[in-house]
Design a protein around this motif. Structure first.
Motif, PDB file in Angstrom:
ATOM      1  N   TRP A  93     -10.951 -12.518  -3.753  1.00  0.00           N
ATOM      2  CA  TRP A  93      -9.942 -11.788  -4.517  1.00  0.00           C
ATOM      3  C   TRP A  93      -9.482 -12.655  -5.685  1.00  0.00           C
ATOM      4  N   LEU A 118     -11.984  -3.281  -7.073  1.00  0.00           N
ATOM      5  CA  LEU A 118     -11.164  -2.942  -5.918  1.00  0.00           C
ATOM      6  C   LEU A 118      -9.812  -3.602  -6.155  1.00  0.00           C
ATOM      7  N   GLU A 120      -5.890  -4.195  -4.712  1.00  0.00           N
ATOM      8  CA  GLU A 120      -4.956  -4.127  -3.587  1.00  0.00           C
ATOM      9  C   GLU A 120      -3.568  -4.338  -4.190  1.00  0.00           C
ATOM     10  N   SER A 142      -6.449   3.819   0.361  1.00  0.00           N
ATOM     11  CA  SER A 142      -5.383   3.807   1.361  1.00  0.00           C
ATOM     12  C   SER A 142      -4.042   3.716   0.643  1.00  0.00           C
ATOM     13  N   CYS A 175      -0.988   0.241  -1.951  1.00  0.00           N
ATOM     14  CA  CYS A 175      -2.221   1.020  -1.916  1.00  0.00           C
ATOM     15  C   CYS A 175      -3.423   0.130  -2.178  1.00  0.00           C
ATOM     16  N   ARG A 176      -4.561   0.675  -1.878  1.00  0.00           N
ATOM     17  CA  ARG A 176      -5.844   0.063  -2.218  1.00  0.00           C
ATOM     18  C   ARG A 176      -6.622   1.134  -2.965  1.00  0.00           C
TER      19      ARG A 176
END
Length: 195
Positions: A93, A118, A120, A142, A175-176
């Motif tokens: 990350w 992606l 997060e 999510s 959220c992701r």
């Protein structure tokens, strides 16, 4: 059949066979030729030693060791040219300039000019208004986020055309999201200089 016996030996050493599977393995091993039984025994001993974190009495052959280690970590198996994998366990990350967001650059398609990211996002984060130089696509994996006067939840998708202005985006619960954005839109220009 020898390859199956090697795999079963590794599973047996790891304690992953059921009683029925172990019985079938032992029967198949007993019926195998002596040279196959000897190699499987060496394979089993190496697997057991690796599983226990120790060493075996005699070092396994390079072939047995390589086959065992490739079965332990399938992510090391070679793949054809042109394929790349990213796994959930990859801990690469990167911090995002907007506090409370971290991102993984999953892929960059330089030829077509886009990145797959992606993100997060922690609860309470607010992403500043920004301009889309190219098309942007956002899929919520999510959590939830608010944008364009709507709440998007897991499974929801938003496409923004090129040359559109996006107001503030925020999330209450975190959220992701999976984003596909132009290469130069990975980080909002006004945020990139403050990082």
């Amino acid at each position: 059949m020898k390859m199956d016996l090697d795999e079963l030996a590794a599973l047996d050493a790891a304690g992953a066979l059921t009683a029925d599977e172990r019985r079938a393995f032992e029967e198949a091993l007993a019926a195998a030729p002596a040279d196959v039984r000897a190699e499987v025994a060496a394979f089993r001993e190496a697997a057991l030693a690796i599983a226990e974190g120790g060493s075996c009495a005699a070092a396994p052959s390079a072939d047995i060791r390589d086959r065992l280690l490739s079965r332990i970590d399938e992510t090391n198996r070679p793949v054809g040219q042109g394929f790349s994998f990213r796994f959930a366990k990859d801990d690469d990350w990167q911090p995002h300039p907007v506090p409370g967001i971290r991102m993984k650059v999953l892929a960059q398609n330089v030829e077509r000019g886009y990145s797959t990211l992606l993100l997060e996002v922690q609860p309470g984060v607010r992403f500043p208004p920004h301009h889309h130089g190219g098309a942007e696509e956002c899929y919520v994996l999510s959590g939830s986020l608010y944008t364009c006067g709507r709440r998007l939840s897991a499974g929801d998708f938003l496409h923004a055309d090129p040359n559109t202005d996006h107001g503030e985006i925020w999330t209450e619960e975190g959220c992701r999201v999976l984003l596909v954005v132009p290469l130069d839109d990975e980080i909002p220009p006004d945020q990139a200089t403050s990082a």
